[in-house]
Design an enzyme around this catalytic site. Structure first.
Site, PDB file in Angstrom:
ATOM      1  N   HIS A 163      51.064  19.969  21.125  1.00  0.00           N
ATOM      2  CA  HIS A 163      49.868  19.630  21.916  1.00  0.00           C
ATOM      3  C   HIS A 163      48.640  20.417  21.441  1.00  0.00           C
ATOM      4  O   HIS A 163      47.724  20.677  22.216  1.00  0.00           O
ATOM      5  CB  HIS A 163      50.084  19.882  23.412  1.00  0.00           C
ATOM      6  CG  HIS A 163      51.387  19.363  23.923  1.00  0.00           C
ATOM      7  ND1 HIS A 163      51.531  18.092  24.441  1.00  0.00           N
ATOM      8  CD2 HIS A 163      52.620  19.918  23.966  1.00  0.00           C
ATOM      9  CE1 HIS A 163      52.797  17.901  24.794  1.00  0.00           C
ATOM     10  NE2 HIS A 163      53.480  18.992  24.508  1.00  0.00           N
ATOM     11  N   SER A 284      25.432  21.191   2.745  1.00  0.00           N
ATOM     12  CA  SER A 284      24.561  20.357   3.565  1.00  0.00           C
ATOM     13  C   SER A 284      23.149  20.479   3.016  1.00  0.00           C
ATOM     14  O   SER A 284      22.734  21.548   2.567  1.00  0.00           O
ATOM     15  CB  SER A 284      24.611  20.850   5.013  1.00  0.00           C
ATOM     16  OG  SER A 284      23.437  20.473   5.696  1.00  0.00           O
ATOM     17  N   LYS A 290      26.329  25.793   5.241  1.00  0.00           N
ATOM     18  CA  LYS A 290      27.492  24.905   5.370  1.00  0.00           C
ATOM     19  C   LYS A 290      28.322  24.766   4.090  1.00  0.00           C
ATOM     20  O   LYS A 290      27.801  24.676   2.993  1.00  0.00           O
ATOM     21  CB  LYS A 290      27.027  23.488   5.775  1.00  0.00           C
ATOM     22  CG  LYS A 290      26.536  23.396   7.196  1.00  0.00           C
ATOM     23  CD  LYS A 290      27.658  23.535   8.217  1.00  0.00           C
ATOM     24  CE  LYS A 290      28.570  22.362   8.195  1.00  0.00           C
ATOM     25  NZ  LYS A 290      28.378  21.444   9.278  1.00  0.00           N
ATOM     26  N   LYS A 332      44.328 -10.281  -3.795  1.00  0.00           N
ATOM     27  CA  LYS A 332      44.101  -9.313  -4.867  1.00  0.00           C
ATOM     28  C   LYS A 332      43.152  -8.180  -4.514  1.00  0.00           C
ATOM     29  O   LYS A 332      43.437  -7.017  -4.803  1.00  0.00           O
ATOM     30  CB  LYS A 332      43.624 -10.030  -6.128  1.00  0.00           C
ATOM     31  CG  LYS A 332      44.791 -10.746  -6.739  1.00  0.00           C
ATOM     32  CD  LYS A 332      44.447 -11.692  -7.809  1.00  0.00           C
ATOM     33  CE  LYS A 332      45.538 -12.739  -7.882  1.00  0.00           C
ATOM     34  NZ  LYS A 332      45.666 -13.580  -6.656  1.00  0.00           N
TER      35      LYS A 332
HETATM   36  N1  ARG Z   1      43.602 -17.510  -9.195  1.00  0.00           N
HETATM   37  C1  ARG Z   1      44.750 -17.998  -8.515  1.00  0.00           C
HETATM   38  C2  ARG Z   1      45.316 -16.941  -7.591  1.00  0.00           C
HETATM   39  O1  ARG Z   1      44.920 -15.848  -7.659  1.00  0.00           O
HETATM   40  C3  ARG Z   1      45.793 -18.405  -9.513  1.00  0.00           C
HETATM   41  C4  ARG Z   1      46.641 -19.528  -9.072  1.00  0.00           C
HETATM   42  C5  ARG Z   1      45.846 -20.716  -8.848  1.00  0.00           C
HETATM   43  N2  ARG Z   1      46.635 -21.859  -8.701  1.00  0.00           N
HETATM   44  C6  ARG Z   1      46.091 -23.009  -8.293  1.00  0.00           C
HETATM   45  N3  ARG Z   1      46.879 -24.019  -8.257  1.00  0.00           N
HETATM   46  N4  ARG Z   1      44.838 -23.104  -7.931  1.00  0.00           N
HETATM   47  O2  ARG Z   1      46.144 -17.197  -6.772  1.00  0.00           O
END
Ligand code: ARG
Length: 466
Positions: A163, A284, A290, A332
């Protein structure tokens, strides 16, 4: 068709009668970020081309031309001489189009029996598999630093908290080894997820497989995968391996945020347990005095984005019908951001942690406050045959006297202590000292310096993770 316009996208433009809208072209492109998988994409293409040659779909001359062309492209990209084009949408089509520019028709034969859907699923797996190796190497470097500090500070006494109130004395080495354990589990989660992702989706093609007599074991082996995947629909559509990776990353960062929080507190004037070397801090612009613990603060803050990335991917995957959907292109950026963030945080910590300057006198003083050996006094009375609940009561009264007189339990006189129980003798002072307290917790997982040293020796022998 008479009104057919000229198509910029030769990879799929055949059925189209008008150009893609310029904004839509940019909106749907992923090459700005998926180009970082170029090595994996080229590796996948090499394996696929070799396999096509093996099953006599691609002749030797074409194979050689493709392999030479891919080498050239890899070099162009590595040297910054490759022209990436939004019109070519993604890393896969950019590389394929360049290949055809370089070698002509042989380049157009590469995509036989393959789709970007299995191609991208392969690339991400290859990419993540490698990044996990880098991440585990950094975790290991950080853990080695922790073992070194823990060894140096195996007997350094500090207050242990529950705590955030002083609870019982512990050793600083023991505290650092708690961090070590967290990282050990984190590394094993990454390794576990790496094993599961290491299967080859190549050959699943668009979604249903392909009519060519492909050899999926061959491409799997070429790419270092343990086996081909078992279902083509699943292969091209699921990103659970990326979610697992982000989940392991979120837990790692959660652990690192806890460490960060402690480093921030400990380096404050109120605690003053440690000092972080200047090179890991900033000043700072207005307050000249600081010195701010920016690195741990930033790691603590970056936990938010890594957690956010996990939620992004979970939400991205949720309710997606089989098989591939363009939604998956959105995997991604959160994934890459997670990789970069995790590697950055680990690097900063692995450099900083071994350089922590420990102010052991201040830690010791803090452990003396807050009656941290009260449990030891209760345990002492239990050994003298007092039931634990009664012992708890006796010690509570002694603590009240300590509070009133402004003294630690070890500073009360024997006579004062004996007012609360006639079972108290002068040997009580052995357990009331901080050293006596930590040394007595001498069992597996306990805070005694001897146990800390054993834990370190075991870690050095068995390796930092398994
Ligand atoms: N750039 C696409 C991705 O990152 C690759 C696959 C795309 N496939 C498609 N049939 N449009 O997923």
């Amino acid at each position: 068709m008479s009104n057919k316009k000229e198509q910029t996208n030769t990879a799929w433009g055949g059925r189209f009668t008008e150009q893609t809208d310029a904004f839509v072209e940019a909106f749907t492109a992923s090459v700005q970020f998926d180009q970082r998988m170029y090595k994996q994409d080229i590796a996948g293409s090499r394996a696929h081309a070799k396999m096509l040659n093996k099953i006599s779909i691609l002749d030797k001359n074409d194979l050689v031309a493709i392999l030479v062309g891919l080498d050239t492209i890899e070099q162009e990209i590595a040297e910054g001489n490759f022209v990436w084009s939004i019109a070519r949408e993604d890393v896969h089509m950019n590389i394929e189009a360049r290949l055809t520019e370089l070698i002509g028709d042989a380049g157009k034969r590469l995509h036989t029996g393959r789709s970007r859907n299995d191609q991208v699923a392969t690339d991400i797996r290859l990419y993540l598999r490698e990044q996990i190796d880098f991440i585990c190497a950094e975790i290991k470097r950080l853990q080695q630093g922790m073992l070194d500090i823990a060894e140096r500070e195996a007997a350094t006494i500090m207050p242990g908290f529950t705590h955030l109130q002083v609870a019982q004395p512990v050793t600083f080495g023991h505290h650092i080894m708690a961090w070590f354990e967290m990282l050990k589990r984190d590394a094993s989660r990454f390794i576990d997820c790496q094993k599961r992702m290491n299967i080859s989706p190549l050959g699943a093609a668009a979604l249903a497989g392909t009519s060519y007599p492909i050899d999926r074991e061959f491409t799997a082996k070429e790419l270092g995968f343990s086996a081909p995947t078992q279902n083509s629909l699943d292969s091209v559509s699921d990103r659970d391996f990326a979610i697992e990776f982000c989940s392991a990353s979120a837990l790692l960062l959660t652990h690192m945020s806890r460490m960060s929080e402690e480093l921030v507190m400990w380096s404050s004037a109120q605690f003053d347990f440690i000092e972080l070397p200047d090179r890991f801090c900033t000043g700072s612009s207005i307050m000249p005095q600081k010195k701010n613990p920016d690195v741990p603060e930033l790691v603590r803050g970056k936990t938010g984005r890594v957690n956010g990335n996990l939620v992004s991917l979970l939400t991205l995957m949720k309710s997606q019908p089989l098989a591939y959907n363009k939604d998956n292109q959105e995997d991604k950026e959160p994934l890459f951001d997670t990789v970069d963030t995790v590697l950055g945080c680990l690097r900063a910590f692995a450099d900083m942690v071994p350089a922590i300057i420990c102010k052991s006198d201040n830690m010791y003083k803090a452990a003396k406050q807050g009656f941290s050996t009260a449990t030891d006094l209760a345990d002492y009375l239990v050994c003298k045959d007092l039931p634990f609940r009664d012992a708890h009561e006796v010690v509570g009264k002694a603590v009240a006297m300590g509070v009133e007189t402004g003294k630690d339990l070890s500073e009360l006189t024997l006579e004062q202590l004996q007012q609360f129980s006639d079972k108290i003798d002068k040997d009580v002072f052995d357990v009331l000292t901080l050293e006596g307290s930590v040394e007595s917790r001498n069992h597996v997982g306990g805070t005694a310096p001897e146990q800390v040293r054993k834990a370190i020796a075991l870690a050095r022998k068995e390796g930092t993770y398994n």
